[in-house]
Design a protein around this motif. Structure first.
Motif, short mmCIF file in Angstrom:
data_model
loop_
_atom_site.label_atom_id
_atom_site.label_comp_id
_atom_site.label_asym_id
_atom_site.label_seq_id
_atom_site.Cartn_x
_atom_site.Cartn_y
_atom_site.Cartn_z
N THR A 154 -9.17 1.95 12.97
CA THR A 154 -10.02 2.45 11.90
C THR A 154 -10.79 3.68 12.39
O THR A 154 -11.32 3.67 13.50
N LYS B 261 -3.09 7.91 7.39
CA LYS B 261 -4.09 7.06 6.75
C LYS B 261 -3.34 6.10 5.83
O LYS B 261 -2.34 6.46 5.23
N PHE B 262 -3.84 4.88 5.77
CA PHE B 262 -3.17 3.85 4.97
C PHE B 262 -4.11 3.40 3.88
O PHE B 262 -5.26 3.04 4.13
N ARG B 263 -3.61 3.38 2.65
CA ARG B 263 -4.37 2.90 1.49
C ARG B 263 -3.69 1.63 0.99
O ARG B 263 -2.59 1.69 0.45
N GLY B 264 -4.33 0.50 1.23
CA GLY B 264 -3.71 -0.73 0.75
C GLY B 264 -4.31 -1.96 1.38
O GLY B 264 -5.46 -1.96 1.82
N GLU B 265 -3.52 -3.00 1.42
CA GLU B 265 -3.95 -4.31 1.89
C GLU B 265 -4.14 -4.33 3.40
O GLU B 265 -3.29 -3.84 4.15
N GLY C 144 -1.41 7.70 3.11
CA GLY C 144 -2.22 8.84 2.70
C GLY C 144 -1.95 10.00 3.64
O GLY C 144 -0.87 10.13 4.21
N ASP D 227 -7.06 -2.98 -9.07
CA ASP D 227 -8.18 -2.98 -8.13
C ASP D 227 -9.09 -1.86 -8.58
O ASP D 227 -8.80 -0.69 -8.37
N GLY E 165 0.81 -1.21 0.00
CA GLY E 165 0.00 0.00 0.00
C GLY E 165 0.84 1.26 0.00
O GLY E 165 2.04 1.23 -0.28
N ARG E 166 0.16 2.37 0.34
CA ARG E 166 0.81 3.69 0.42
C ARG E 166 0.22 4.44 1.60
O ARG E 166 -0.90 4.20 2.01
N ASP F 299 -11.44 4.59 7.41
CA ASP F 299 -10.03 4.72 7.04
C ASP F 299 -9.15 3.99 8.05
O ASP F 299 -9.37 4.09 9.26
#
Length: 162
Positions: A48, A20-24, A10, A114, A7-8, A52
């Motif tokens: 969470t 914030k984490f965008r990914g698996e 945020g 995705d 992921g990446r 998010d």
């Protein structure tokens, strides 16, 4: 050591260094992650907020320290990933697999998108002609796409590989 992108980061969240984490979601099972250009960092907290996922890393205790991490890729060591139940696969394990339609090799998986609604295989064709080497998008949807052994088999889709 083999790293795979999960992921990446945020935007920063709140004032205490959250990102914030965008990914698996697999990050919830990891004690540490590899951050692009920075090396390994311990995952100190994870929760969470309004859908998010927020991650706190060791040493990142303020918003000012979190801001330079925005947009950086996050990786995990393959050995650190939790095992999956039978019939489930990590996407990185599908990259490079040959793809067959009707018993004929038509290409190999080069990436997975995705799209939100469903995942899509990006298959680069094989063959002599330029047209045969084009990339094609195939929805990753059973029963039309199945993994058998070390290959992916796709049901014939009229016009896609002709």
């Amino acid at each position: 050591m083999r790293l795979v992108e999960i992921g990446r980061f945020g935007a920063p969240y709140a004032l205490r260094g959250g990102l914030k984490f965008r990914g698996e979601g697999v990050i919830a099972h990891l004690e540490r992650v590899y951050v692009e250009g920075l090396g390994f960092r311990a995952v100190e907290d994870l929760y969470t907020v309004a859908g998010d996922l927020v991650v706190h890393l060791a040493g990142v205790t303020t918003r000012e320290l979190a801001e330079p991490l925005v947009g950086l890729r996050v990786y995990a060591q393959v050995e650190d990933l939790p095992p999956l139940e039978e019939g489930r696969y990590y996407y990185f394990a599908l990259i490079g697999l040959p793809v067959y339609v009707g018993g004929k090799k038509v290409g190999e998986v080069v990436d997975i998108l995705d799209t939100g609604a469903q995942d899509v295989l990006i298959i680069r064709g094989v063959g002599e002609r330029l047209r045969d080497r084009a990339e094609r998008l195939v929805p990753l949807q059973a029963p039309y796409v199945r993994l058998e052994g070390e290959a992916i088999h796709v049901e014939p889709i009229p016009g896609l590989f002709e």
